[in-house]
Design a protein around this motif. Structure first.
Motif, mmCIF file in Angstrom:
data_model
loop_
_atom_site.group_PDB
_atom_site.id
_atom_site.type_symbol
_atom_site.label_atom_id
_atom_site.label_comp_id
_atom_site.label_asym_id
_atom_site.label_seq_id
_atom_site.Cartn_x
_atom_site.Cartn_y
_atom_site.Cartn_z
ATOM 1 N N THR A 10 0.834 -1.199 0.000
ATOM 2 C CA THR A 10 0.000 0.000 0.000
ATOM 3 C C THR A 10 0.869 1.249 0.000
ATOM 4 O O THR A 10 0.592 2.205 -0.716
ATOM 5 C CB THR A 10 -0.927 0.007 1.229
ATOM 6 N N ALA A 11 1.920 1.250 0.814
ATOM 7 C CA ALA A 11 2.803 2.409 0.886
ATOM 8 C C ALA A 11 3.489 2.659 -0.448
ATOM 9 O O ALA A 11 3.564 3.793 -0.924
ATOM 10 C CB ALA A 11 3.834 2.209 1.989
ATOM 11 N N VAL A 83 4.799 14.130 4.175
ATOM 12 C CA VAL A 83 3.600 14.874 4.569
ATOM 13 C C VAL A 83 3.790 16.345 4.210
ATOM 14 O O VAL A 83 2.911 16.978 3.608
ATOM 15 C CB VAL A 83 3.305 14.712 6.077
ATOM 16 N N GLY A 84 4.936 16.888 4.551
ATOM 17 C CA GLY A 84 5.232 18.291 4.236
ATOM 18 C C GLY A 84 5.274 18.552 2.745
ATOM 19 O O GLY A 84 4.793 19.591 2.268
ATOM 20 N N ALA A 85 5.831 17.619 1.992
ATOM 21 C CA ALA A 85 5.894 17.785 0.527
ATOM 22 C C ALA A 85 4.492 17.793 -0.078
ATOM 23 O O ALA A 85 4.192 18.596 -0.974
ATOM 24 C CB ALA A 85 6.733 16.674 -0.089
ATOM 25 N N ALA A 86 3.628 16.912 0.413
ATOM 26 C CA ALA A 86 2.244 16.883 -0.089
ATOM 27 C C ALA A 86 1.529 18.179 0.251
ATOM 28 O O ALA A 86 0.842 18.771 -0.602
ATOM 29 C CB ALA A 86 1.486 15.688 0.497
ATOM 30 N N HIS A 87 1.705 18.655 1.483
ATOM 31 C CA HIS A 87 1.052 19.913 1.874
ATOM 32 C C HIS A 87 1.572 21.082 1.038
ATOM 33 O O HIS A 87 0.794 21.949 0.625
ATOM 34 C CB HIS A 87 1.273 20.202 3.353
ATOM 35 N N ALA A 88 2.869 21.112 0.791
ATOM 36 C CA ALA A 88 3.438 22.205 -0.011
ATOM 37 C C ALA A 88 2.881 22.181 -1.432
ATOM 38 O O ALA A 88 2.555 23.235 -2.003
ATOM 39 C CB ALA A 88 4.962 22.101 -0.024
ATOM 40 N N ALA A 89 2.750 20.997 -2.008
ATOM 41 C CA ALA A 89 2.183 20.892 -3.366
ATOM 42 C C ALA A 89 0.725 21.333 -3.375
ATOM 43 O O ALA A 89 0.287 22.045 -4.285
ATOM 44 C CB ALA A 89 2.303 19.451 -3.867
ATOM 45 N N HIS A 90 -0.029 20.938 -2.365
ATOM 46 C CA HIS A 90 -1.434 21.345 -2.287
ATOM 47 C C HIS A 90 -1.556 22.847 -2.073
ATOM 48 O O HIS A 90 -2.423 23.492 -2.666
ATOM 49 C CB HIS A 90 -2.140 20.589 -1.164
ATOM 50 N N LEU A 91 -0.680 23.397 -1.258
ATOM 51 C CA LEU A 91 -0.688 24.834 -1.013
ATOM 52 C C LEU A 91 -0.397 25.601 -2.301
ATOM 53 O O LEU A 91 -1.045 26.606 -2.600
ATOM 54 C CB LEU A 91 0.344 25.176 0.065
ATOM 55 N N GLU A 92 0.538 25.101 -3.088
ATOM 56 C CA GLU A 92 0.881 25.738 -4.357
ATOM 57 C C GLU A 92 -0.311 25.735 -5.320
ATOM 58 O O GLU A 92 -0.591 26.722 -5.985
ATOM 59 C CB GLU A 92 2.073 25.017 -4.989
ATOM 60 N N VAL A 93 -1.022 24.611 -5.383
ATOM 61 C CA VAL A 93 -2.190 24.506 -6.259
ATOM 62 C C VAL A 93 -3.263 25.498 -5.833
ATOM 63 O O VAL A 93 -3.825 26.219 -6.651
ATOM 64 C CB VAL A 93 -2.755 23.065 -6.265
ATOM 65 N N THR A 127 -5.259 15.931 11.849
ATOM 66 C CA THR A 127 -6.687 15.663 12.049
ATOM 67 C C THR A 127 -7.491 16.949 11.887
ATOM 68 O O THR A 127 -8.554 16.959 11.264
ATOM 69 C CB THR A 127 -6.927 15.037 13.435
ATOM 70 N N ARG A 128 -6.974 18.040 12.433
ATOM 71 C CA ARG A 128 -7.644 19.343 12.287
ATOM 72 C C ARG A 128 -7.674 19.762 10.818
ATOM 73 O O ARG A 128 -8.702 20.230 10.323
ATOM 74 C CB ARG A 128 -6.909 20.382 13.127
ATOM 75 N N LEU A 129 -6.551 19.602 10.136
ATOM 76 C CA LEU A 129 -6.503 19.941 8.713
ATOM 77 C C LEU A 129 -7.515 19.114 7.931
ATOM 78 O O LEU A 129 -8.243 19.649 7.087
ATOM 79 C CB LEU A 129 -5.089 19.717 8.154
ATOM 80 N N LEU A 130 -7.572 17.830 8.205
ATOM 81 C CA LEU A 130 -8.508 16.954 7.508
ATOM 82 C C LEU A 130 -9.941 17.431 7.705
ATOM 83 O O LEU A 130 -10.726 17.517 6.756
ATOM 84 C CB LEU A 130 -8.348 15.516 7.989
ATOM 85 N N ARG A 131 -10.294 17.779 8.928
ATOM 86 C CA ARG A 131 -11.645 18.263 9.225
ATOM 87 C C ARG A 131 -11.940 19.561 8.456
ATOM 88 O O ARG A 131 -13.006 19.721 7.864
ATOM 89 C CB ARG A 131 -11.796 18.476 10.730
ATOM 90 N N GLU A 132 -10.973 20.464 8.415
ATOM 91 C CA GLU A 132 -11.185 21.746 7.746
ATOM 92 C C GLU A 132 -11.256 21.588 6.228
ATOM 93 O O GLU A 132 -12.031 22.283 5.563
ATOM 94 C CB GLU A 132 -10.103 22.732 8.171
ATOM 95 N N VAL A 133 -10.471 20.675 5.679
ATOM 96 C CA VAL A 133 -10.531 20.439 4.227
ATOM 97 C C VAL A 133 -11.857 19.778 3.859
ATOM 98 O O VAL A 133 -12.473 20.123 2.841
ATOM 99 C CB VAL A 133 -9.323 19.605 3.749
ATOM 100 N N ARG A 134 -12.308 18.832 4.676
ATOM 101 C CA ARG A 134 -13.616 18.210 4.422
ATOM 102 C C ARG A 134 -14.729 19.254 4.470
ATOM 103 O O ARG A 134 -15.647 19.227 3.642
ATOM 104 C CB ARG A 134 -13.894 17.109 5.437
ATOM 105 N N ASP A 135 -14.664 20.166 5.428
ATOM 106 C CA ASP A 135 -15.651 21.244 5.491
ATOM 107 C C ASP A 135 -15.595 22.087 4.220
ATOM 108 O O ASP A 135 -16.630 22.496 3.690
ATOM 109 C CB ASP A 135 -15.418 22.134 6.716
ATOM 110 N N SER A 155 -5.415 12.621 0.640
ATOM 111 C CA SER A 155 -3.980 12.611 0.934
ATOM 112 C C SER A 155 -3.735 12.796 2.423
ATOM 113 O O SER A 155 -2.948 12.068 3.042
ATOM 114 C CB SER A 155 -3.294 13.726 0.137
ATOM 115 N N THR A 156 -4.428 13.758 3.009
ATOM 116 C CA THR A 156 -4.257 14.032 4.439
ATOM 117 C C THR A 156 -4.715 12.847 5.279
ATOM 118 O O THR A 156 -4.060 12.477 6.259
ATOM 119 C CB THR A 156 -5.030 15.310 4.830
ATOM 120 N N ALA A 157 -5.820 12.230 4.894
ATOM 121 C CA ALA A 157 -6.311 11.054 5.630
ATOM 122 C C ALA A 157 -5.292 9.918 5.565
ATOM 123 O O ALA A 157 -5.048 9.231 6.564
ATOM 124 C CB ALA A 157 -7.655 10.597 5.064
ATOM 125 N N GLN A 158 -4.694 9.727 4.405
ATOM 126 C CA GLN A 158 -3.704 8.656 4.239
ATOM 127 C C GLN A 158 -2.475 8.925 5.111
ATOM 128 O O GLN A 158 -1.966 8.028 5.779
ATOM 129 C CB GLN A 158 -3.310 8.543 2.763
#
Length: 168
Positions: A10-11, A83-93, A127-135, A155-158
């Protein structure tokens, strides 16, 4: 019900799929209507500007927690890098979707220099980020934005699940 452990298969599959998911995360900036010359009217913000701004602020806050944890416990740096790389890519988008918006710079949080406490701070942040993105997914008017936010949520959930099953 306890979470299933993440297998190596899976990883590896997630790592191979990440570039595909990130390349699919693309939002076109909203088209701006041309104002007649001499008009002093200020343009209205894009329809989902508030949703994007909230998620961008949440991502920036999550990134600051990751950085603080990595600085506090240097051995976590390698673990938290994906995790940081994924967040940075999402932030850029998302920042590209509302190009005139200023990126927030949250105050750096204090993270205990103990590995378990630092990981707990990261898990709470994720967990907080996941909740806010779902909202944000629910509040988005644009289907494109909702799809991108759903991808960020997945991505955040994973990553949250992976951090929850790690043995330290």
């Amino acid at each position: 019900m306890p979470a299933r452990p993440i297998t190596r298969r899976t990883a590896v599959g997630s790592a191979l799929a990440a570039p595909l998911v990130l390349s699919a995360c693309d939002i076109d900036p909203p088209a701006r209507e041309v104002e007649p010359q001499g008009s002093t009217a200020t343009p209205e913000p894009p329809e989902d500007a508030a949703v994007v701004a909230a998620v961008v602020a949440s991502l920036a806050r999550a990134i600051s927690v990751l950085e603080a944890a990595s600085l506090s416990v240097p051995t976590l740096g390698q673990r938290l890098e994906p995790v940081g790389a994924a967040h940075a890519a999402h932030l850029e988008v998302l920042a590209g979707a509302v190009p005139d918006a200023d990126l927030p710079t949250p105050a750096p949080p204090t993270v205990a220099p103990r590995i378990l406490r630092a990981l707990n701070a990261v898990r709470r942040s994720e967990t907080r980020l996941l909740r806010e993105v779902r909202d944000g997914c629910l509040d988005a008017s644009s289907g494109d934005l909702a799809r991108v936010l759903a991808s960020i949520a997945a991505s955040t959930a994973q990553h949250t699940a992976a951090l929850s099953t790690e043995v330290t």
